[in-house]
Design a protein around this motif. Structure first.
Motif, PDB file in Angstrom:
ATOM      1  N   GLY A   1      37.095  53.131  36.097  1.00  0.00           N
ATOM      2  CA  GLY A   1      35.625  52.355  36.683  1.00  0.00           C
ATOM      3  C   GLY A   1      35.051  52.145  35.339  1.00  0.00           C
ATOM      4  O   GLY A   1      35.280  52.664  34.272  1.00  0.00           O
TER       5      GLY A   1
ATOM      6  N   ARG B   1      39.983  48.998  29.595  1.00  0.00           N
ATOM      7  CA  ARG B   1      40.117  49.016  31.017  1.00  0.00           C
ATOM      8  C   ARG B   1      41.633  49.346  31.452  1.00  0.00           C
ATOM      9  O   ARG B   1      42.192  50.252  31.936  1.00  0.00           O
ATOM     10  CB  ARG B   1      39.556  48.305  32.024  1.00  0.00           C
ATOM     11  CG  ARG B   1      38.083  48.671  32.288  1.00  0.00           C
ATOM     12  CD  ARG B   1      37.511  47.832  33.169  1.00  0.00           C
ATOM     13  NE  ARG B   1      37.742  48.471  34.657  1.00  0.00           N
ATOM     14  CZ  ARG B   1      37.540  47.753  35.736  1.00  0.00           C
ATOM     15  NH1 ARG B   1      37.201  46.636  35.728  1.00  0.00           N
ATOM     16  NH2 ARG B   1      37.777  48.210  36.736  1.00  0.00           N
TER      17      ARG B   1
ATOM     18  N   SER C   1      33.059  47.430  37.744  1.00  0.00           N
ATOM     19  CA  SER C   1      33.595  47.749  38.936  1.00  0.00           C
ATOM     20  C   SER C   1      32.246  48.207  39.740  1.00  0.00           C
ATOM     21  O   SER C   1      32.089  48.290  40.948  1.00  0.00           O
ATOM     22  CB  SER C   1      34.334  49.015  38.944  1.00  0.00           C
ATOM     23  OG  SER C   1      34.095  50.058  38.311  1.00  0.00           O
ATOM     24  N   SER C   2      31.265  48.826  39.101  1.00  0.00           N
ATOM     25  CA  SER C   2      29.975  49.163  39.764  1.00  0.00           C
ATOM     26  C   SER C   2      28.783  48.714  38.804  1.00  0.00           C
ATOM     27  O   SER C   2      28.870  49.013  37.485  1.00  0.00           O
ATOM     28  CB  SER C   2      29.652  50.749  40.040  1.00  0.00           C
ATOM     29  OG  SER C   2      30.982  51.315  40.400  1.00  0.00           O
TER      30      SER C   2
ATOM     31  N   LYS D   1      29.208  48.040  44.335  1.00  0.00           N
ATOM     32  CA  LYS D   1      30.488  48.670  43.981  1.00  0.00           C
ATOM     33  C   LYS D   1      31.439  47.675  44.514  1.00  0.00           C
ATOM     34  O   LYS D   1      31.395  47.365  45.613  1.00  0.00           O
ATOM     35  CB  LYS D   1      30.417  49.952  44.624  1.00  0.00           C
ATOM     36  CG  LYS D   1      31.777  50.796  44.062  1.00  0.00           C
ATOM     37  CD  LYS D   1      31.591  52.257  44.399  1.00  0.00           C
ATOM     38  CE  LYS D   1      33.040  52.689  44.251  1.00  0.00           C
ATOM     39  NZ  LYS D   1      32.960  54.112  44.684  1.00  0.00           N
ATOM     40  N   ARG D   2      32.188  47.524  43.492  1.00  0.00           N
ATOM     41  CA  ARG D   2      33.528  46.395  44.175  1.00  0.00           C
ATOM     42  C   ARG D   2      34.813  47.375  44.060  1.00  0.00           C
ATOM     43  O   ARG D   2      35.019  47.868  43.018  1.00  0.00           O
ATOM     44  CB  ARG D   2      33.616  45.230  43.049  1.00  0.00           C
ATOM     45  CG  ARG D   2      32.852  44.395  43.245  1.00  0.00           C
ATOM     46  CD  ARG D   2      32.605  43.413  42.304  1.00  0.00           C
ATOM     47  NE  ARG D   2      33.821  42.583  41.924  1.00  0.00           N
ATOM     48  CZ  ARG D   2      34.206  41.537  41.167  1.00  0.00           C
ATOM     49  NH1 ARG D   2      33.457  41.665  40.162  1.00  0.00           N
ATOM     50  NH2 ARG D   2      35.190  40.994  41.067  1.00  0.00           N
ATOM     51  N   SER D   3      35.503  47.482  44.964  1.00  0.00           N
ATOM     52  CA  SER D   3      36.589  48.368  45.121  1.00  0.00           C
ATOM     53  C   SER D   3      37.786  47.416  44.660  1.00  0.00           C
ATOM     54  O   SER D   3      37.598  45.824  44.459  1.00  0.00           O
ATOM     55  CB  SER D   3      36.839  48.813  46.475  1.00  0.00           C
ATOM     56  OG  SER D   3      37.252  47.737  47.422  1.00  0.00           O
ATOM     57  N   LYS D   4      38.941  47.883  44.527  1.00  0.00           N
ATOM     58  CA  LYS D   4      40.078  46.922  44.010  1.00  0.00           C
ATOM     59  C   LYS D   4      40.753  46.134  45.151  1.00  0.00           C
ATOM     60  O   LYS D   4      41.332  45.157  44.713  1.00  0.00           O
ATOM     61  CB  LYS D   4      40.990  48.013  43.756  1.00  0.00           C
ATOM     62  CG  LYS D   4      41.259  48.607  42.296  1.00  0.00           C
ATOM     63  CD  LYS D   4      42.535  49.248  41.604  1.00  0.00           C
ATOM     64  CE  LYS D   4      42.304  50.023  40.381  1.00  0.00           C
ATOM     65  NZ  LYS D   4      41.696  51.269  40.456  1.00  0.00           N
TER      66      LYS D   4
ATOM     67  N   TYR E   1      30.755  37.529  44.343  1.00  0.00           N
ATOM     68  CA  TYR E   1      31.712  38.838  43.985  1.00  0.00           C
ATOM     69  C   TYR E   1      33.320  38.416  44.177  1.00  0.00           C
ATOM     70  O   TYR E   1      33.989  39.130  44.131  1.00  0.00           O
ATOM     71  CB  TYR E   1      31.392  39.993  45.047  1.00  0.00           C
ATOM     72  CG  TYR E   1      30.234  40.438  44.855  1.00  0.00           C
ATOM     73  CD1 TYR E   1      29.212  40.380  45.880  1.00  0.00           C
ATOM     74  CD2 TYR E   1      29.728  40.920  43.775  1.00  0.00           C
ATOM     75  CE1 TYR E   1      27.743  40.531  45.826  1.00  0.00           C
ATOM     76  CE2 TYR E   1      28.109  41.439  43.529  1.00  0.00           C
ATOM     77  CZ  TYR E   1      27.585  41.067  44.357  1.00  0.00           C
ATOM     78  OH  TYR E   1      26.053  41.624  44.549  1.00  0.00           O
TER      79      TYR E   1
END
Lengths: 292, 387
Positions: free
Chosen positions: A13, A131, A161-162, A181-184, B76
């Motif tokens: 992350g 990363r 990612s956050s 927060k962005r997840s994969k 996003y």
């Protein structure tokens, strides 16, 4: 969600703590360092803005502080860490110095300092390589949002990612953290927490998302129920409802008549017309009405 | 490709829709029909489907071969990435070749996340053009108690869709089977695998963009997508997907600074890309993080250099999320540019306030309908829309 981020459950992350002049995010950064140390991880800190004593009072074994505070631009002959060393090769060499088997957590205090002296595309490329390379387990960086242009802040936060944005809270010791927060898989989750930090750098979440501000008051004022104080009765009792449904309305037909009307035969309403000689009147021809 | 196709061959769908005729136009020249394409009903251009049927309708039937579709990303990058995946998945299903170039994610990762096509022939959202047949069961008449005379009239459709079936539908919750995906040929360009050479000082384009254009040129020439190539072998379409072009990872500071140093690099790239596509059987979908680009004049330049341009604005995180007007939708869609290919004026979309919604089996683009807030929740005011 702040506690989950502090626990650092997902690897790989990149967390950005975005603060501003009104509320500093360094305490939250220290909490992250503390949480990582409590998890028995190696922590490498690139310190540009504050010295080691100020960041962590007594030296801890697993905390490797790279002093970029005393000479960040390399003006003296022997700088410890300069801002131009923020590239993949140098950082990989730096991180290999520890013999810990697990990959370390990299803490950058602060990213704004680096962005002032290195071009943002280069910084983004380095962060991206960090990363992907797997040299670090997680990256936590402090970014001062009001020091840069909007595009720069946006570009860097786009890689994260956050993103935790801290703002001053209602009461004195509180601060509000807005977390994105962005997840994969591309899902975005947003949350807002009010927190305080104790002296031993543990984070206490006060209450979640209590918006006592003016945002909520306006719709509440307008949504007064108009049926509240009436002198007549608007509701139906059960008997009245049954009677209402039994009532035959004047233009409600029975089922048979409805189907008859719906599927009426095509020849029911035809107009039969045979063209007449008088109907050949041409509006444009001026001679049409001559009786010749 | 701008030349009109004069043959009307058999439609490429497996099952003939109900309203095609068996008449075939007689023509002397024999042009090979390419699977997955059809000529436009408006001007005879060869069109391919973008994978999203509502978007096809908005673009005038589909994406013309040889043009570029610019998608301005939402904050996003969730929905623009989804449109790109639909585009590539449609290419796999129609057996076109793919070319994916990326700076951030590995192209293989993008290709593994393509949505699974719904392969049964029943259309999920079949627009109701035919009135209901008279063998309807009797109890359906009770559906409308007062307005029963309108029972047999076709339903007003608010989702934009054209009448004949051109594209396919995809299920977002499942990923495409590896067998289907590997049947399609994919070319990849991952920027981290191309080491940056010394920057040429005299060119206005960054070397990352030059490398990408060179790679594209090689693929087009070697695989025979060039229009000038001999017509003997069977032709195919190359679908080019470029996610997040112009982001900082491409080395471009257009999205970082208000006054970028090489601000025209991206515009030069689009100029070169469009020139290359006009002479080849290829279509490109490019997503650009326009919310980071502060210089609106440069963004306007880039929009003019692409043929089609749409912008997505998602409600996530903005104050519009709680607006009751938008509670059924995921975001707004703005059409920035429509193409004029071989004509002076183009067909502008009739409706300006479009909103999109990503459901599991469909990405719909609809007119933004006002919702009456007083009274029962289900009642909506449906505007009369174009079929």
């Amino acid at each position: 969600m702040l506690t989950e981020l502090l626990q650092g459950s997902d690897a790989g992350g990149f967390i950005i703590i975005r603060d501003s002049a009104s509320c500093s995010g360094r305490h939250l950064l220290k909490s992250f360092i503390n949480a990582a140390l409590n998890r028995e991880e190696d922590v490498h800190v690139l310190g540009f803005e504050v010295s080691e004593e100020e960041l962590k009072g007594s030296p801890v074994q697993r905390l490797h502080f790279h002093n970029a505070y005393s000479d960040p631009l390399g003006w003296t002959d022997k700088p410890t860490f300069t801002v131009h060393q923020f590239c993949m090769e140098e950082l990989a060499r730096l991180l290999k110095q520890t013999s810990h088997p697990k990959p370390a957590t990299l803490v950058i205090d602060s990213l704004s300092w680096i962005l002032r002296h290195v071009s943002p595309p280069a910084v983004c490329a380095t962060l991206h390589q960090l990363r992907k390379g797997g040299a670090v387990r997680a990256i936590v960086a402090l970014l001062h949002g009001d020091m840069h242009q909007r595009g720069t802040v946006g570009s860097v936060c786009h890689l994260a990612s956050s993103v935790i944005t801290v703002a001053p809270g209602m009461k004195g010791g509180d601060a509000v953290a807005k977390i994105t927060k962005r997840s994969k898989s591309g899902k975005v989750v947003q949350d807002e927490d009010i927190f305080t930090i104790n002296n031993d750098l543990t984070v206490v979440i006060q209450s979640k998302h209590s918006q006592v501000g003016h945002k909520q008051a306006d719709p509440e004022e307008q949504e007064m129920d108009p049926t509240a104080h009436l002198t007549f009765n608007l509701r139906l009792s059960n008997k009245e409802r049954e009677a209402k449904e039994k009532l035959a309305l004047p233009f409600v037909f029975s089922k048979e008549k409805k189907t008859a009307l719906l599927h009426s035969s095509p020849g029911s309403g035809r107009i039969l017309y045979e063209p007449d000689a008088n109907d050949d009147y041409d509006q444009e021809d001026p001679d049409d009405d001559l009786d010749v | 490709m701008a030349a009109p196709v004069s043959t009307v061959g058999k439609p490429s769908a497996e099952r003939l829709p109900l309203n095609t005729t068996s008449f075939q136009k007689k023509t002397r020249t024999k042009l090979i029909s390419i699977p997955g394409t059809r000529p436009s009903v408006q001007n005879g251009q060869l069109l391919v489907s973008t994978g999203v049927t509502s978007l096809d309708y908005l673009l005038g039937g589909g994406l013309a071969v040889g043009t570029v579709l610019l998608v301005e990303e939402d904050r996003y990058d969730s929905y623009s990435r989804m449109i790109l995946k639909y585009f590539l998945a449609e290419g796999v299903v129609c057996r076109h070749e793919l070319f994916v170039a990326s700076a951030q994610d590995n192209p293989d990762d993008i290709l593994q996340e393509l949505p699974a096509p719904i392969l049964d022939d029943v259309a999920i959202h079949k627009p109701v053009e035919q009135p209901r047949l008279s063998c309807e069961p009797q109890d359906s008449l009770d559906a409308m108690k007062i307005a029963w005379r309108y029972q047999n009239l076709p339903k007003v459709q608010s989702a934009l869709a054209s009448s004949s079936r051109f594209g396919h539908y995809y299920d977002v919750s499942k990923t495409m089977e590896p067998e289907i995906r590997q049947a399609a040929k994919c070319h990849r360009f991952y920027l981290t695998e191309h080491p940056t050479q010394s920057p040429p000082t005299h060119s206005t384009m960054l070397e990352s963009y030059s490398a990408l254009l060179k790679s594209l040129q090689e693929v087009i020439n070697s695989e025979g997508f060039d229009v000038a190539a001999p017509m003997s072998k069977s032709r195919n379409i190359l679908r080019i997907g470029l996610p997040s072009l112009g982001s900082a990872l491409w080395g471009d500071d257009l999205s970082c600074h208000d006054n970028p140093r090489n601000g025209h690099a991206l515009a030069t790239f689009f100029y070169g890309l469009r020139a290359m596509l006009r002479s080849s059987l290829a279509v490109a979908v490019v997503t650009v993080p326009s919310h980071l680009i502060q210089d609106r004049a440069l963004m306007g330049n880039i929009t003019r250099l692409c043929d089609n341009a749409i912008a997505l604005e998602s409600f996530k995180g903005s104050e519009r999320e709680t607006n009751p007007l938008y509670k059924d939708y995921h975001g707004l869609l703005h059409v920035r540019q429509v193409p004029h290919l071989n004509c002076l004026a183009s067909k502008l979309p009739d409706h300006k306030d479009l909103a999109f919604k990503l459901k599991r089996k469909q990405f719909t683009i609809e007119l933004c309908q006002p919702v009456s807030t007083i009274g029962c929740q289900k009642s909506k005011v449906k505007l009369l829309t174009v079929a």
